[in-house]
Design a protein around this motif. Structure first.
Motif, mmCIF file in Angstrom:
data_model
loop_
_atom_site.group_PDB
_atom_site.id
_atom_site.type_symbol
_atom_site.label_atom_id
_atom_site.label_comp_id
_atom_site.label_asym_id
_atom_site.label_seq_id
_atom_site.Cartn_x
_atom_site.Cartn_y
_atom_site.Cartn_z
ATOM 1 N N PHE A 1 0.768 -1.145 -0.055
ATOM 2 C CA PHE A 1 0.032 -0.113 0.119
ATOM 3 C C PHE A 1 0.928 1.066 -0.107
ATOM 4 O O PHE A 1 1.702 1.403 0.934
ATOM 5 C CB PHE A 1 -0.825 -0.049 1.326
ATOM 6 C CG PHE A 1 -1.867 0.938 1.340
ATOM 7 C CD1 PHE A 1 -3.302 0.922 0.707
ATOM 8 C CD2 PHE A 1 -1.717 2.359 1.732
ATOM 9 C CE1 PHE A 1 -4.082 1.903 0.704
ATOM 10 C CE2 PHE A 1 -2.578 3.480 1.915
ATOM 11 C CZ PHE A 1 -3.725 3.026 1.415
ATOM 12 N N ILE A 2 0.698 2.069 -1.209
ATOM 13 C CA ILE A 2 1.376 3.457 -1.007
ATOM 14 C C ILE A 2 0.512 4.525 -0.825
ATOM 15 O O ILE A 2 -0.336 4.883 -1.574
ATOM 16 C CB ILE A 2 2.046 3.515 -2.597
ATOM 17 C CG1 ILE A 2 3.304 2.249 -2.786
ATOM 18 C CG2 ILE A 2 2.878 4.811 -2.556
ATOM 19 C CD1 ILE A 2 3.573 2.312 -4.066
ATOM 20 N N SER A 3 0.867 5.461 0.289
ATOM 21 C CA SER A 3 -0.034 6.522 0.491
ATOM 22 C C SER A 3 0.879 7.930 0.234
ATOM 23 O O SER A 3 2.108 8.142 0.467
ATOM 24 C CB SER A 3 -0.120 6.836 2.292
ATOM 25 O OG SER A 3 -0.854 7.879 2.406
ATOM 26 N N ALA A 4 0.350 8.641 -0.599
ATOM 27 C CA ALA A 4 1.147 9.875 -1.342
ATOM 28 C C ALA A 4 0.762 11.008 -0.991
ATOM 29 O O ALA A 4 -0.671 11.237 -0.917
ATOM 30 C CB ALA A 4 1.080 9.613 -2.925
ATOM 31 N N ASP A 5 1.526 12.162 -0.639
ATOM 32 C CA ASP A 5 1.315 13.425 -0.388
ATOM 33 C C ASP A 5 2.158 14.099 -1.470
ATOM 34 O O ASP A 5 2.815 13.780 -2.117
ATOM 35 C CB ASP A 5 1.610 13.773 1.182
ATOM 36 C CG ASP A 5 0.663 14.899 1.671
ATOM 37 O OD1 ASP A 5 -0.005 15.437 0.853
ATOM 38 O OD2 ASP A 5 0.665 14.982 2.746
ATOM 39 N N ILE A 6 2.003 15.561 -1.207
ATOM 40 C CA ILE A 6 2.838 16.276 -2.214
ATOM 41 C C ILE A 6 3.585 17.289 -1.476
ATOM 42 O O ILE A 6 4.660 17.575 -2.161
ATOM 43 C CB ILE A 6 1.810 17.271 -3.125
ATOM 44 C CG1 ILE A 6 2.421 17.752 -4.571
ATOM 45 C CG2 ILE A 6 1.319 18.542 -2.287
ATOM 46 C CD1 ILE A 6 1.494 18.179 -5.353
ATOM 47 N N GLU A 7 3.599 17.724 -0.215
ATOM 48 C CA GLU A 7 4.276 18.887 0.340
ATOM 49 C C GLU A 7 5.660 18.290 0.651
ATOM 50 O O GLU A 7 6.933 19.056 0.836
ATOM 51 C CB GLU A 7 3.708 19.294 1.769
ATOM 52 C CG GLU A 7 2.654 20.033 1.662
ATOM 53 C CD GLU A 7 1.214 19.287 1.537
ATOM 54 O OE1 GLU A 7 0.132 19.931 1.411
ATOM 55 O OE2 GLU A 7 1.257 17.956 1.677
ATOM 56 N N GLY A 8 6.006 16.849 0.568
ATOM 57 C CA GLY A 8 7.339 16.316 0.710
ATOM 58 C C GLY A 8 7.827 15.883 -0.485
ATOM 59 O O GLY A 8 9.212 15.319 -0.382
#
Length: 265
Positions: free
Chosen positions: A4-11
């Motif tokens: 499972f890959i959880s993705a965000d943008i600020e990092g």
């Protein structure tokens, strides 16, 4: 076997200002493109080892990733399931590992100009058992509640250091370092290469599950006193001063449910 890959943008490397994180803002297209490339790198690493991959877009409206640029066979979850899982929506006990891409330092820290936890305008900080709570910590606890180890994280240097503190053994890739309102970034191609290699190594390492604590004490300091008053009505919550509410949960699952209702203002 599933990852499972959880993705965000600020990092994500290069992302420096809030406008780059919001649809239609200056630099958003470039930021979401790099977010997709970094996620794709993690997908390739897992698939190379024979894993089935599910990705959760976890930023804003959860409509940031370009699915056409992800490897064929990857499953992408867009939008929100309106459950306590939040950025981990879709994860269950069938997954072998959780991976976090593009994560950032928490509200109350100074390691990123984009430091926040859940909503930048709502909280001064959130603490779990006395430690500043990042979105990674909250999400990793959800994974722990489902018996899924958190094995890899990419993001700003401050977030990487916090992840290593709470989850000894986790593999990390620092894509940048925050200094005041500035961000010192590694090259986008270097970030992609390091993430792909790091995820592969983390899945081969056999990282175990973090131990369950006896209890989870959550303290939320709101920017506005009205929101603290509202959160104090959650069963078991206690308002300790004008802007602060405290709650103690017996399990990570119970903590996640309380967090959902106490912070959805």
């Amino acid at each position: 076997m599933k990852v499972f890959i959880s993705a965000d943008i600020e990092g994500v490397t290069g992302v420096t200002s809030w406008c780059e994180t919001r649809y239609g803002g200056q630099g958003y297209e470039a930021a979401s493109r790099q977010m997709t490339l970094e996620v794709a790198a993690a997908c390739r690493a897992a698939m190379k080892l024979g894993y089935e991959v599910v990705v959760k877009d976890g930023h804003e409206e959860a409509l940031n990733l370009d699915m056409t640029q992800l490897p064929k066979g990857v499953q992408l979850i867009r939008g929100w399931m309106t459950t306590p899982a939040s950025m981990m929506g879709g994860l269950d006990e069938s997954f072998a590992a959780a991976v976090y891409i593009g994560y950032h330092s928490p509200e109350g820290s100074d390691a990123s100009p984009l430091a926040h936890t859940i909503e930048h305008d709502l909280f001064n900080w959130i603490k779990i058992n006395g430690e500043l709570a990042s979105e990674f910590l909250l999400n990793a606890l959800w994974a722990t509640a489902h018996g899924v180890p958190s094995v890899f994280l990419s993001g700003d240097d401050g977030m990487c250091r916090l992840a290593q503190k709470s989850h000894p053994g986790i593999f990390t890739v620092a894509t940048k370092k925050g200094i005041g309102n500035a961000v010192w970034n590694i090259h986008p191609e270097e970030a992609v290469e390091k993430i792909e290699k790091g995820v592969e190594k983390s899945l081969e390492a056999g990282i175990g599950l973090m131990p369950i604590e006896k209890e989870y004490n959550m303290i939320i300091n709101f920017k506005e006193h009205q929101n603290a008053r509202r959160a104090s009505w959650y069963p078991g919550a206690k308002q300790t001063d004008s802007n602060t509410v405290e709650y103690t949960a017996a399990t990570p699952w119970e903590l996640s449910v309380a967090r959902m209702f106490m912070t959805e203002i």
